[in-house]
Design a protein around this motif. Sequence first.
Motif, PDB file in Angstrom:
ATOM      1  N   GLN A  38      34.672  69.295  33.938  1.00  0.00           N
ATOM      2  CA  GLN A  38      35.819  70.044  34.420  1.00  0.00           C
ATOM      3  C   GLN A  38      35.873  71.380  33.703  1.00  0.00           C
ATOM      4  O   GLN A  38      36.004  71.436  32.482  1.00  0.00           O
ATOM      5  CB  GLN A  38      37.127  69.273  34.219  1.00  0.00           C
ATOM      6  CG  GLN A  38      38.318  69.942  34.893  1.00  0.00           C
ATOM      7  CD  GLN A  38      39.486  69.004  35.056  1.00  0.00           C
ATOM      8  OE1 GLN A  38      39.613  67.990  34.372  1.00  0.00           O
ATOM      9  NE2 GLN A  38      40.362  69.317  36.000  1.00  0.00           N
ATOM     10  N   LYS A  42      39.463  74.559  37.370  1.00  0.00           N
ATOM     11  CA  LYS A  42      38.710  73.942  38.465  1.00  0.00           C
ATOM     12  C   LYS A  42      38.936  72.435  38.485  1.00  0.00           C
ATOM     13  O   LYS A  42      39.331  71.838  37.488  1.00  0.00           O
ATOM     14  CB  LYS A  42      37.221  74.261  38.339  1.00  0.00           C
ATOM     15  CG  LYS A  42      36.879  75.725  38.512  1.00  0.00           C
ATOM     16  CD  LYS A  42      35.386  75.925  38.600  1.00  0.00           C
ATOM     17  CE  LYS A  42      35.035  77.376  38.871  1.00  0.00           C
ATOM     18  NZ  LYS A  42      33.566  77.587  38.984  1.00  0.00           N
ATOM     19  N   GLU A  43      38.639  71.850  39.623  1.00  0.00           N
ATOM     20  CA  GLU A  43      38.749  70.401  39.748  1.00  0.00           C
ATOM     21  C   GLU A  43      37.569  69.722  39.043  1.00  0.00           C
ATOM     22  O   GLU A  43      36.505  70.314  38.872  1.00  0.00           O
ATOM     23  CB  GLU A  43      38.777  70.007  41.219  1.00  0.00           C
ATOM     24  CG  GLU A  43      40.028  70.438  41.950  1.00  0.00           C
ATOM     25  CD  GLU A  43      40.093  69.877  43.356  1.00  0.00           C
ATOM     26  OE1 GLU A  43      41.121  70.077  44.005  1.00  0.00           O
ATOM     27  OE2 GLU A  43      39.125  69.235  43.792  1.00  0.00           O
ATOM     28  N   ARG A  44      37.807  68.488  38.682  1.00  0.00           N
ATOM     29  CA  ARG A  44      36.736  67.694  38.079  1.00  0.00           C
ATOM     30  C   ARG A  44      35.609  67.494  39.077  1.00  0.00           C
ATOM     31  O   ARG A  44      35.839  67.257  40.259  1.00  0.00           O
ATOM     32  CB  ARG A  44      37.293  66.346  37.636  1.00  0.00           C
ATOM     33  CG  ARG A  44      36.303  65.447  36.907  1.00  0.00           C
ATOM     34  CD  ARG A  44      36.991  64.188  36.431  1.00  0.00           C
ATOM     35  NE  ARG A  44      37.543  63.428  37.531  1.00  0.00           N
ATOM     36  CZ  ARG A  44      38.420  62.443  37.399  1.00  0.00           C
ATOM     37  NH1 ARG A  44      38.860  62.119  36.178  1.00  0.00           N
ATOM     38  NH2 ARG A  44      38.867  61.789  38.442  1.00  0.00           N
ATOM     39  N   GLU A  45      34.390  67.578  38.584  1.00  0.00           N
ATOM     40  CA  GLU A  45      33.216  67.456  39.439  1.00  0.00           C
ATOM     41  C   GLU A  45      32.333  66.326  38.928  1.00  0.00           C
ATOM     42  O   GLU A  45      32.072  66.222  37.724  1.00  0.00           O
ATOM     43  CB  GLU A  45      32.426  68.772  39.424  1.00  0.00           C
ATOM     44  CG  GLU A  45      31.123  68.728  40.199  1.00  0.00           C
ATOM     45  CD  GLU A  45      30.268  69.973  40.002  1.00  0.00           C
ATOM     46  OE1 GLU A  45      29.358  70.194  40.817  1.00  0.00           O
ATOM     47  OE2 GLU A  45      30.506  70.715  39.031  1.00  0.00           O
TER      48      GLU A  45
END
Length: 125
Positions: A38, A42-45
């Motif tokens: 993360q 930003k969103e967790r990937e």
Amino acid sequence: VQLQASGGGSVQAGGSLRLSCAASGFTLDDYAIGWFRQAPGKEREGVSCMSIIGSTAYADSVKGRFTISRDNAQNTVYLQMNSLKPEDTAVYYCAADQGSQRYYCSRYGRSYTYWGQGTLVTVSS
């Protein structure tokens, strides 16, 4: 049940790091493992994962550069990261799940039950 992620640090673009995820309280070879990251804002990937039998999956953004592996004797999972880019900068987390991920693994966070505390990777240009 505990996961301890380590190995983060600061590197220049093009460099390498190896992240470790050490498990305690359970045997990792009975679990699927995922690596997530993360970045700020930003969103967790889901970066990579390994199923119970050892099949792997990677995000397109890291294919060919990152490799997930498992050392059952050490009860540790690794994420070897090569050719690092500034966009790889993030907090990296490992997660484990003893569920249905025997043959295929998931890069969705909701598929995982146990999470490590995260390790920061910073890549400078």
